[in-house]
Design a protein around this motif. Structure first.
Motif, mmCIF file in Angstrom:
data_model
loop_
_atom_site.group_PDB
_atom_site.id
_atom_site.type_symbol
_atom_site.label_atom_id
_atom_site.label_comp_id
_atom_site.label_asym_id
_atom_site.label_seq_id
_atom_site.Cartn_x
_atom_site.Cartn_y
_atom_site.Cartn_z
ATOM 1 N N ARG A 67 0.811 -1.214 0.000
ATOM 2 C CA ARG A 67 0.000 0.000 0.000
ATOM 3 C C ARG A 67 0.851 1.274 0.000
ATOM 4 O O ARG A 67 0.329 2.366 -0.200
ATOM 5 N N TYR A 399 -12.159 -0.561 14.206
ATOM 6 C CA TYR A 399 -11.407 -1.316 13.198
ATOM 7 C C TYR A 399 -11.835 -2.781 13.219
ATOM 8 O O TYR A 399 -12.042 -3.363 14.300
ATOM 9 N N VAL A 410 -4.173 -6.997 9.384
ATOM 10 C CA VAL A 410 -4.628 -5.861 8.587
ATOM 11 C C VAL A 410 -5.824 -5.257 9.300
ATOM 12 O O VAL A 410 -6.821 -5.950 9.551
ATOM 13 N N ASP A 412 -8.846 -2.702 9.187
ATOM 14 C CA ASP A 412 -9.703 -2.033 8.208
ATOM 15 C C ASP A 412 -10.628 -1.076 8.948
ATOM 16 O O ASP A 412 -11.436 -1.485 9.785
ATOM 17 N N ASN A 420 -11.297 7.349 9.844
ATOM 18 C CA ASN A 420 -10.814 6.166 9.123
ATOM 19 C C ASN A 420 -11.864 5.525 8.223
ATOM 20 O O ASN A 420 -11.686 4.395 7.771
ATOM 21 N N PHE A 423 -10.947 6.188 2.213
ATOM 22 C CA PHE A 423 -9.550 5.939 1.862
ATOM 23 C C PHE A 423 -8.800 7.197 1.446
ATOM 24 O O PHE A 423 -7.587 7.156 1.232
ATOM 25 N N TRP A 437 -7.043 4.694 7.207
ATOM 26 C CA TRP A 437 -8.133 3.912 6.609
ATOM 27 C C TRP A 437 -7.855 2.417 6.754
ATOM 28 O O TRP A 437 -8.667 1.653 7.290
ATOM 29 N N GLN A 438 -6.706 1.975 6.297
ATOM 30 C CA GLN A 438 -6.242 0.601 6.465
ATOM 31 C C GLN A 438 -4.759 0.645 6.799
ATOM 32 O O GLN A 438 -4.020 1.462 6.248
ATOM 33 N N ASP A 440 -1.270 -2.047 8.126
ATOM 34 C CA ASP A 440 -0.719 -3.345 8.503
ATOM 35 C C ASP A 440 -0.042 -3.242 9.860
ATOM 36 O O ASP A 440 0.474 -2.180 10.242
#
Length: 451
Positions: A67, A399, A410, A412, A420, A423, A437-438, A440
């Motif tokens: 990403r 999340y 991950v 989300d 959040n 995107f 937003w996302q 790791d």
């Protein structure tokens, strides 16, 4: 005249040195068209791939660091590293190390080589060193090419780590190089298994496929909810454990254990291949492999080695079960959120705030609170709370988490939208990717790091 003839005969019977044998075997390897194609592909294809993907509108967000390929050139070599550990490096070791001895069986050239070198020990050393040299050349090509492609296409920009902290361009470069160096250990283990298969199975194609099959089996095992000790005892765990280099503080425990286990496997497998090679009958022109000896001297010792490493790691490490616990996950999510919140604050030109001021915390449950909050799964849900200076009300964000058995997750974003839920964020210079937003993250399997 007689003295001269005697001297010539003595020179003719003199054994070839390992250095000369190594040069000869190296020339034989690089003269093969498939090896030349592999070298060319490893030094060119990663740069083209990284440059092309970095310019696309859609990124491989399901791949670690994928990403961030639009943001920094150092994400590209890490995406390549993840792919290489899964597919490229096992296949490369199969083609090189898995065929270095079997090729002589297929061509029937052992007697010529023995007459020239006059020492099975030197032949083994020369072949092992030449295959190692080619493998190192291929790995160096993958690393250098992908790094060059990323930096040229995107630029030498900071990199976001797995816990959300920002690595400087110099720090990202050094850590990326270190990650590539670390995966040399499991690559050597696969290469040693390839040597063992090439010696034990002769001209059989199974010797060529053995490193790839072993790597595939380890990948499937890593997808299972194994205990931490079993996971760390697999020689290919370092292909995953390099992720710990991109957290602060670094999660070095699993990485160091994985490197040691991989090197032990490399030494033992090479020694077994050496013993089998010295015991084989070179007078048999129809040799098809060592048969029962391949099982007793090759496979069974490796099974025993796996059992020993599992036992040693179990005693040496404090973690039990999967290593994925509620407290660890909550700390990882809160830490990553705090770092990324500061990044979003900078994007929006808001007043700067530190992690200490935010006091971010996370409350996570699994299966809506109906399941025991531990272990992997895609049914984790976390609510992150934080405080801003001079603001009484606490902020909160939701999340949904997908946590894999190796500890990677991950997160989300599920709202609110201004934090959040979308995107993109609207910055003074236009829309930009929303770091919240996302994202790791990584759960440290061995122990909880206070940070």
């Amino acid at each position: 005249m007689t003295a001269t003839i005697a001297a010539d005969r003595a020179a003719d019977t003199r054994r070839v040195s390992v250095a000369r044998g190594y040069r000869f075997e190296l020339v034989k390897l690089v003269s093969q068209w498939r090896i030349r194609l592999l070298v060319l592909a490893c030094w060119v294809a990663p740069a083209l791939f990284v440059a092309a993907v970095s310019q696309q509108s859609s990124l491989p967000v399901d791949t670690l660091f994928g990403r961030w390929m639009h943001a920094t050139g150092w994400a590209g070599p890490l995406v390549t590293l993840g792919f290489s550990g899964t597919w490229a490096l096992p296949l490369l070791t199969s083609v090189v190390a898995g065929d270095v001895f079997a090729a002589e069986d297929r061509l029937g050239t052992w007697r010529h080589l023995l007459v020239a070198v006059r020492s099975p020990r030197r032949i083994f050393a020369a072949k092992a060193l030449s295959s190692l040299t080619v493998i190192l050349l291929l790995v160096a090509g993958l690393a250098c090419s992908s790094a060059a492609g990323g930096v040229v296409a995107v630029g030498n920009q900071p990199l976001v780590g797995l816990d959300g902290h920002l690595l400087t361009p110099g720090g990202a470069a050094g850590t990326t190089l270190l990650a590539w160096v670390c995966v040399l250990a499991p690559t050597l283990a696969l290469a040693a298994i390839g040597l063992l298969g090439s010696v034990a199975l002769g001209r059989s194609p199974m010797g060529l496929l053995l490193p790839a099959l072993v790597a595939l089996a380890m990948q499937l095992a890593q997808m299972l909810p194994l205990p931490v000790a079993v996971r760390l005892a697999l020689p290919g765990y370092t292909f995953i454990a390099w992720n710990g280099l991109f957290t602060s503080p670094r999660q070095l425990g699993p990485l160091l254990i994985g490197i040691v286990v991989s090197l032990v496997w490399a030494v033992i497998a090479t020694a077994l291949a050496y013993l089998l090679f010295l015991r084989r009958d070179f007078t048999n022109l129809t040799y098809e492999g060592s048969g029962r000896r391949a099982l007793t001297v090759g496979a069974l010792p490796l099974v025993g080695l796996l059992a020993v490493t599992v036992g040693v790691v179990s005693v040496a490490t404090p973690a039990t079960g999967s290593g994925i616990e509620q407290e660890k996950l909550q700390r990882s999510v809160a830490t990553a959120f705090a770092h990324l919140y500061r990044m979003q604050t900078e994007q929006l030109n808001r007043p700067d705030v530190t992690e200490e001021q935010l006091k971010a915390t996370a409350t996570c449950n699994k299966g809506g609170g109906k399941l025991t909050p531990e272990g992997p799964g895609n049914d984790w849900r976390c609510v992150v709370s934080w405080h801003l200076p001079d603001v009484e009300a606490a902020g909160s964000a939701i999340y949904q988490l997908d946590v894999t058995p190796d500890g990677r997750f991950v997160a989300d974003g599920d709202g609110p939208k201004e934090v959040n839920g979308y995107f993109l964020v609207q910055t003074p210079t236009g829309d930009a990717p929303n770091p919240l937003w996302q994202f790791d993250g990584n759960v440290e399997l061995l122990h909880t790091t206070k940070g």
